[in-house]
Scaffold this active site. Structure first.
Site, PDB file in Angstrom:
ATOM      1  N   ASN A 146       1.655  11.290   5.846  1.00 28.99           N
ATOM      2  CA  ASN A 146       0.729  10.405   6.557  1.00 28.99           C
ATOM      3  C   ASN A 146       1.058  10.351   8.041  1.00 28.99           C
ATOM      4  O   ASN A 146       1.305   9.288   8.597  1.00 28.99           O
ATOM      5  CB  ASN A 146       0.822   8.999   5.944  1.00 28.99           C
ATOM      6  CG  ASN A 146      -0.412   8.180   6.241  1.00 28.99           C
ATOM      7  OD1 ASN A 146      -1.412   8.688   6.705  1.00 28.99           O
ATOM      8  ND2 ASN A 146      -0.333   6.893   5.958  1.00 28.99           N
ATOM      9  N   GLU A 178     -12.026   5.991   5.737  1.00 29.24           N
ATOM     10  CA  GLU A 178     -11.664   6.679   6.981  1.00 29.24           C
ATOM     11  C   GLU A 178     -12.963   7.008   7.710  1.00 29.24           C
ATOM     12  O   GLU A 178     -13.489   8.122   7.657  1.00 29.24           O
ATOM     13  CB  GLU A 178     -10.868   7.946   6.654  1.00 29.24           C
ATOM     14  CG  GLU A 178      -9.579   7.628   5.906  1.00 29.24           C
ATOM     15  CD  GLU A 178      -8.966   8.843   5.233  1.00 29.24           C
ATOM     16  OE1 GLU A 178      -9.512   9.951   5.386  1.00 29.24           O
ATOM     17  OE2 GLU A 178      -7.936   8.681   4.554  1.00 29.24           O
ATOM     18  N   TYR A 199       0.832  -1.206   0.000  1.00 30.70           N
ATOM     19  CA  TYR A 199       0.000   0.000   0.000  1.00 30.70           C
ATOM     20  C   TYR A 199       0.869   1.258   0.000  1.00 30.70           C
ATOM     21  O   TYR A 199       1.823   1.378   0.778  1.00 30.70           O
ATOM     22  CB  TYR A 199      -0.901   0.009   1.237  1.00 30.70           C
ATOM     23  CG  TYR A 199      -1.690   1.295   1.399  1.00 30.70           C
ATOM     24  CD1 TYR A 199      -2.779   1.565   0.582  1.00 30.70           C
ATOM     25  CD2 TYR A 199      -1.328   2.248   2.357  1.00 30.70           C
ATOM     26  CE1 TYR A 199      -3.488   2.742   0.712  1.00 30.70           C
ATOM     27  CE2 TYR A 199      -2.030   3.431   2.490  1.00 30.70           C
ATOM     28  CZ  TYR A 199      -3.112   3.675   1.671  1.00 30.70           C
ATOM     29  OH  TYR A 199      -3.801   4.842   1.788  1.00 30.70           O
ATOM     30  N   HIS A 201      -3.544  16.477  -2.397  1.00 28.32           N
ATOM     31  CA  HIS A 201      -3.818  16.618  -0.972  1.00 28.32           C
ATOM     32  C   HIS A 201      -3.509  18.027  -0.461  1.00 28.32           C
ATOM     33  O   HIS A 201      -3.774  18.330   0.714  1.00 28.32           O
ATOM     34  CB  HIS A 201      -3.015  15.583  -0.184  1.00 28.32           C
ATOM     35  CG  HIS A 201      -3.583  14.196  -0.261  1.00 28.32           C
ATOM     36  ND1 HIS A 201      -3.923  13.599  -1.450  1.00 28.32           N
ATOM     37  CD2 HIS A 201      -3.872  13.282   0.704  1.00 28.32           C
ATOM     38  CE1 HIS A 201      -4.401  12.395  -1.216  1.00 28.32           C
ATOM     39  NE2 HIS A 201      -4.382  12.167   0.077  1.00 28.32           N
ATOM     40  N   TYR A 208     -14.792  31.132  47.308  1.00 26.79           N
ATOM     41  CA  TYR A 208     -14.106  30.002  46.683  1.00 26.79           C
ATOM     42  C   TYR A 208     -12.927  30.430  45.820  1.00 26.79           C
ATOM     43  O   TYR A 208     -11.902  29.750  45.766  1.00 26.79           O
ATOM     44  CB  TYR A 208     -15.084  29.215  45.809  1.00 26.79           C
ATOM     45  CG  TYR A 208     -16.062  28.348  46.571  1.00 26.79           C
ATOM     46  CD1 TYR A 208     -16.138  28.391  47.962  1.00 26.79           C
ATOM     47  CD2 TYR A 208     -16.910  27.484  45.898  1.00 26.79           C
ATOM     48  CE1 TYR A 208     -17.035  27.609  48.648  1.00 26.79           C
ATOM     49  CE2 TYR A 208     -17.821  26.681  46.567  1.00 26.79           C
ATOM     50  CZ  TYR A 208     -17.879  26.751  47.955  1.00 26.79           C
ATOM     51  OH  TYR A 208     -18.765  25.964  48.630  1.00 26.79           O
TER      52      TYR A 208
END
Length: 551
Positions: free
Chosen positions: A230, A453, A81, A111, A319
């Site tokens: 990646n 995905e 892959y 991309h 507080y």
């Protein structure tokens, strides 16, 4: 920037000193990256241009061994892959051998789909440095030639010659790594996309890159495109900045909280050591020790609260004064937890497939998934925000005359002067905005890549909003929002001629060296920005740290 007389090599990870301690280092000083020992403080220093980088000999050997595996796979025509297949939904489509380099270049181009403003010079350097550190582990199969080209680009991308690779900050969902930002980073190294230089502005990367520093554009080999994008380095580098800035915010928040307590003449009874012995969370113990070292004691007596505290008939404060260690403490513990997660992430192989040179094979897995940094970033935002929330309430107590027994809004001639009235409004606005940003992004998931995905972490947005929350808290400190720095110092003016403890007077002295007391209304923004600078540079911490050590 001051430059020392020498340069040397420093092994990364050996020095855990806080950010800001090495601001005068020569940028020709080197950090040796090995893929195993990078820490958040050093990564931020790399972003600031304080070091160049160099791979260790061991890292170079591992990179070469992993590349040999990829070359063998190609020679033997084995199907792997990302080497000779398509990506995502196209994982079962084989690519001809003569198209393998085109496959990688096309991956980067397709991309590079990010949007929004680009990362700053500092954040771009952090991203590139972290990318190189992970490649140095030797599990991605990227060639040494490519890694060394990235090292050269990093060392040339300095604050002295800020040629900036354009990396848009938006566009990653945290599925298969930070694909879009890392693709833009790689695109610039390929001589495509855009770069910025002070002389040319935004221009084509090949033109600006050559003009700036003569970088030879990368020509990607098989597996190198996917090997460069990646990964999870976008969110992790931003997380490193967020967590290091959060460290500075948290410890200065303790100091300014003590200053606010002193100005309000609160009691220190709630900080008795016996209380914390029976609930020994490390963070709140750390905070209470800081408070005790700053407030009235035999070591550092206070004219304002010393006598008052010995004869005090007040049973307990509100507080936001009484519970400072409990709330600030869990912020400290949150930051420590996030640093543990991030320290692992900075030195992890998150590619897919991973190359195991000792076995001569690749294995596909899911280390790229960004759930770890995404969840840690959401947690960090929530923890740090509470510092701002507590401090905004202390600011209210300081400006409200019914609670402070001081002039309304800490100014003389009220009505004619508004004093700190609107500073508190700004504080409230920032706290409210941060509350919305604390909604967890990592609980969201949108399926992408044709359901390949099908669960994503949204870690990119988690990183950016965590940084925004930290920035709001920093600004809040100087806005009187987070820990009431300007407000508390102004309140002390109405308690003169009495003096506070030595360390708190040093904080007051520091602020007054750059911001005058308010005796009438004038533009407040410059004072806010000045105080913000003190906090960003951790000057407040530096002012009191010697006295804490003495205590």
């Amino acid at each position: 920037m001051d430059v020392p007389e020498h340069s040397d090599f420093i092994n990364v990870g050996k020095d855990e000193t806080a950010i800001g301690k090495h601001q005068s280092l020569d940028p020709n000083t080197y950090l040796s990256l090995d893929g195993n020992s990078l820490n958040t403080a050093d990564l931020v220093r790399l972003g600031k241009g304080l070091f160049n980088i160099k791979l260790t000999c061991e890292a170079e050997g591992k990179v070469n061994e992993a590349r040999e595996v990829i070359e063998t796979i190609i020679k033997e025509n084995r199907v792997v892959y990302g080497v000779n297949t398509g990506f995502g939904k196209f994982a079962h489509t084989l690519i001809p051998k003569d198209k393998l380099m085109e496959l990688q270049a096309n991956l980067i181009r397709s991309h590079s789909a990010g949007v929004g403003p680009p990362l700053s010079v500092e954040r771009t350097r952090m991203l590139l440095a972290l990318r190189i550190n992970v490649l140095a582990k030797g599990y991605s199969g990227v060639s040494m030639e490519t890694v060394q080209a990235m090292v050269k680009a990093f060392n040339d991308l300095s604050l002295y010659s800020p040629c900036l690779l354009r990396v848009p900050e938006k566009g990653t969902v945290g599925a298969t790594g930070d694909l879009a930002p890392l693709a833009h980073l790689t695109l610039g190294l390929m001589g495509e996309g855009r770069m910025w230089s002070p002389q040319r502005g935004w221009d084509h990367a090949k033109t600006v890159g050559y003009w700036c520093h003569g970088v030879t554009p990368l020509v990607l080999k098989p597996k190198e495109g996917i090997g460069l994008i990646n990964e999870t380095q976008m969110r992790s580098s931003l997380e490193a900045e967020a967590v290091e800035r959060a460290v500075g915010v948290a410890r200065q928040a303790d100091i300014i909280a003590a200053l606010s307590l002193e100005a309000l003449r609160g009691t220190t009874k709630a900080f008795h050591s016996d209380i914390y012995a029976v609930r020994p969370h490390l963070g709140q113990i750390e905070v209470v020790l800081r408070l005790r070292s700053l407030l009235h004691s035999d070591v550092f007596p206070s004219q304002i609260s010393g006598k008052n505290h010995r004869t005090c008939d007040r049973v307990q404060d509100a507080y936001t004064l009484r519970c400072i260690p409990q709330v600030h403490g869990v912020a400290n513990d949150t930051i420590a937890f996030v640093k543990i997660i991030l320290s692992t992430e900075l030195n992890s192989a998150t590619d897919n497939p991973l190359v195991f040179a000792e076995r001569g094979e690749t294995i596909s897995g899911g280390n790229f998934h960004g759930e770890y940094p995404a969840k840690a970033l959401d947690y960090l935002a929530i923890g740090v925000h509470e510092l701002a929330s507590m401090s905004e309430r202390r600011t209210e107590r300081l400006v409200n005359p019914s609670l402070s027994e001081l002039p309304a809004f800490l100014v003389q001639d009220g009505a004619l002067n508004s004093g700190f009235m609107i500073a508190h409004c700004t504080a409230a606005a920032l706290v409210s905005e941060s509350k919305a940003l604390c909604h967890q992004s990592s609980v969201d998931s949108l399926s992408t890549s044709a359901v390949t995905e099908d669960h994503v972490s949204m870690g990119g947005w988690a990183a950016r909003k965590a940084l925004r929350v930290v920035e709001h808290v920093e600004q809040g400190n100087s806005y009187s929002t987070s820990c009431s720095l300007l407000t508390a110092c102004q309140a002390l003016e109405f308690l003169r001629p009495l003096k506070s403890t030595t360390p708190l007077e040093k904080v007051h002295e520091l602020v007054r060296s750059v911001v005058r007391p308010w005796d009438h209304d004038c533009q407040m923004s410059p004072d806010i920005e000045t105080a913000h600078t003190l906090l960003r540079e951790e000057k407040v911490w530096e002012a009191v740290r010697p006295y804490m050590d003495q205590y």
